[in-house]
Design a protein around this motif. Structure first.
Motif, short mmCIF file in Angstrom:
data_model
loop_
_atom_site.label_atom_id
_atom_site.label_comp_id
_atom_site.label_asym_id
_atom_site.label_seq_id
_atom_site.Cartn_x
_atom_site.Cartn_y
_atom_site.Cartn_z
N ASN A 225 0.80 -1.23 0.00
CA ASN A 225 0.00 0.00 0.00
C ASN A 225 0.83 1.27 0.00
O ASN A 225 0.31 2.36 0.23
CB ASN A 225 -0.95 0.01 1.21
CG ASN A 225 -0.20 0.03 2.53
OD1 ASN A 225 1.01 -0.15 2.58
ND2 ASN A 225 -0.92 0.24 3.62
N SER A 372 -8.19 6.32 0.43
CA SER A 372 -7.77 5.42 -0.65
C SER A 372 -7.30 6.27 -1.83
O SER A 372 -7.26 7.50 -1.73
CB SER A 372 -8.93 4.53 -1.09
OG SER A 372 -9.91 5.31 -1.77
N ARG A 398 -8.47 -1.37 5.98
CA ARG A 398 -8.94 -2.30 4.96
C ARG A 398 -10.34 -2.81 5.28
O ARG A 398 -10.65 -3.16 6.40
CB ARG A 398 -7.98 -3.47 4.82
CG ARG A 398 -6.59 -3.09 4.34
CD ARG A 398 -5.81 -4.32 3.88
NE ARG A 398 -6.34 -4.81 2.64
CZ ARG A 398 -5.93 -4.44 1.41
NH1 ARG A 398 -4.98 -3.55 1.30
NH2 ARG A 398 -6.46 -4.95 0.34
N SER A 428 0.19 -0.55 -9.34
CA SER A 428 -0.78 -1.06 -8.37
C SER A 428 -1.48 -2.31 -8.87
O SER A 428 -1.43 -2.66 -10.05
CB SER A 428 -1.82 0.01 -8.01
OG SER A 428 -2.69 -0.48 -7.00
N GLU A 432 -5.08 -3.20 -3.92
CA GLU A 432 -5.06 -1.82 -3.45
C GLU A 432 -6.20 -1.00 -4.06
O GLU A 432 -6.18 0.24 -4.01
CB GLU A 432 -3.71 -1.17 -3.77
CG GLU A 432 -2.58 -1.64 -2.88
CD GLU A 432 -2.88 -1.39 -1.41
OE1 GLU A 432 -3.39 -0.31 -1.07
OE2 GLU A 432 -2.62 -2.29 -0.59
#
Length: 474
Positions: A225, A372, A398, A428, A432
């Motif tokens: 992350n 995010s 999460r 990514s 994620e």
């Protein structure tokens, strides 16, 4: 032929004596009391004492041996947990999985625990849950800090109009591609930094083998992350610490830790703690090191070095971007969220505060809580709430495990959400994806008593570990 009375430590170990102080006591007694006897006869006596030491407590010759044998072996002794956890506050409990709460309950049953709290972004981890805060007295728990020691946030605010995110998008993307490295990728010629000259690299054994790797990974970011992203920050507090007028500015935000160095330190000292601090199975990863011991002091120094190293990596990332932008930032905000601090409790006593995935939020302390890749992040000022042990969340937290996200989310759905939010993504994976995280607004509402918002950050160009699809842009 053996000489009378001549017995050595190895012979005592062979018949079952434990290594340690009792060997020396037994050899001293043998020399004083049994020097004229045959070795086999002496060994028979020693066997009898070992087999039933309580029977020899009143024997003038062997009582010292018997007393030592009857002492508990502290190395192997299981340390009992408290029958119930000390009281602690949970923020946003309705959004936290049961496993994280159970782990925090276990941590609050440690005999060294003084205070604790669970942040609204919490989820299950190893030892202390992610989002767990734990205060102890004169002890440090390596897995209470975490594997990525010094994982932190760093934000630079530039006196550049927010609109440059769109008008200069191509240049900003090139800057991210050419000046950031993730995961196993490193720069061919890392920029030097004074952190590599720290004498601890030669003074602490475990660090000696880490210096070369630490240099190679300077200025890079981890996988998972971790990210570096350009976005727009809106300063909403007119009484901010940087004397910046409220408004929107181009900003750079990075998230990463101490790379392989931190992980090696964490695992080495966790293993050492587990060997010397025996806990029940459910608490074994919460083994601690006493700060009065050599091992405890070594870990403390190594942890702080790893934190300084993580900071150095962030600063190099931001320096590279500032050079590309041909300007210096007008403000920089940064904070660890995987670390242990020496702080004062409400009575003025020294405590060790572990924040594993939690942001320091003492009164007036600035920090960054990201969302995010499509949700806002927040620049915050701590309110110094004692119930939270002066802490706040370290992000949204999460909502899905990495495996669950990979197995259930579809690339086209993620692309649609990115387009809707106007976010360009470089690299990514599905683990994620924005949908894998909790709603940051709900998390912030759950901790409104812990922090006040100074600024709001919207990510626009995000670089993470993964597919280098823009690598050929020039």
């Amino acid at each position: 032929m053996q000489n009378k009375g001549k017995i050595n430590g190895n012979q005592l170990i062979e018949i079952g004596y434990p290594e340690g102080k009792v060997i020396g006591i037994a050899l001293e007694v043998i020399q004083k009391e049994y020097s004229l006897m045959e070795p086999d006869e002496v060994l028979d006596i020693m066997k009898n004492v070992l087999a039933s030491p309580s029977d020899f407590l009143n024997d003038l010759k062997t009582s010292f041996i018997a007393e030592e044998l009857l002492k508990p072996n502290k190395k192997d002794e299981i340390i009992e947990l408290l029958p119930s956890p000390r009281l602690y506050k949970i923020y946003g409990k309705e959004g936290i999985e049961a496993g994280a709460i159970k782990q925090m309950d276990t941590a609050m049953r440690l005999p060294v625990s003084i205070a604790g709290a669970l942040m609204p972004d919490a989820h299950q981890g190893y030892g202390l849950p992610i989002g767990g805060v734990l205060a102890t007295r004169n002890t440090v728990i390596p897995y209470g800090v975490g594997v990525d020691i010094g994982c932190r946030m760093c934000m630079s605010i530039f006196d550049i109009p927010a609109g440059y995110v769109e008008t200069g998008k191509g240049d900003l993307m090139k800057m991210l591609v050419n000046n950031t490295m993730f995961g196993r990728a490193t720069f061919k010629k890392p920029k030097d930094h004074e952190i590599i000259s720290n004498p601890l690299f030669s003074e602490i054994e475990i660090l000696r083998g880490l210096k070369e790797r630490a240099y190679a990974q300077l200025g890079s970011s981890g996988g998972g992350n971790h990210f570096v992203e350009f976005g727009i920050v809106e300063v909403v507090d007119s009484n901010n610490e940087w004397n910046i007028a409220p408004g929107k500015y181009l900003s750079l935000l990075s998230h990463s830790g101490s790379r392989g160095m931190g992980a090696t330190i964490a695992n080495y000292y966790t293993k050492l703690a587990m060997e010397t601090c025996k806990l029940p199975q459910e608490a074994k990863h919460l083994a601690w090191l006493d700060l009065d011991t050599e091992a405890g002091q070594e870990y403390w120094l190594a942890m702080n070095l790893a934190g300084d190293y993580a900071s150095a990596c962030h600063h190099q990332i931001h320096e590279r971007m500032a050079i590309g932008l041909r300007t210096n930032p007008v403000a920089m905000i940064e904070n660890h969220h995987n670390f242990a601090w020496k702080e004062k409790d409400e009575k003025g006593n020294d405590v060790i505060v572990h924040r594993k995935g939690a942001t320091p939020a003492g009164k007036g302390v600035l920090g960054i809580i990201p969302g995010s890749m499509t949700a806002p992040g927040y620049v915050v000022r701590g309110k110094g709430d004692e119930a939270s042990v002066n802490s706040a969340s370290h992000g949204a937290g999460r909502a899905m495990s990495r495996t669950q996200a990979k197995n259930t989310l579809k690339p086209e759905t993620v692309k649609q959400q990115l387009q809707k939010a106007g976010v360009e993504l470089i690299g990514s994976g599905l683990d994620e994806a924005p949908m894998a995280y909790k709603d940051i607004r709900t998390v912030m509402e759950a901790q409104k008593d812990l922090v006040e918002v100074v600024g709001v950050f919207l990510p626009k160009i995000v670089r993470m570990c993964g597919d280098e699809k823009f690598q050929e842009v020039d």
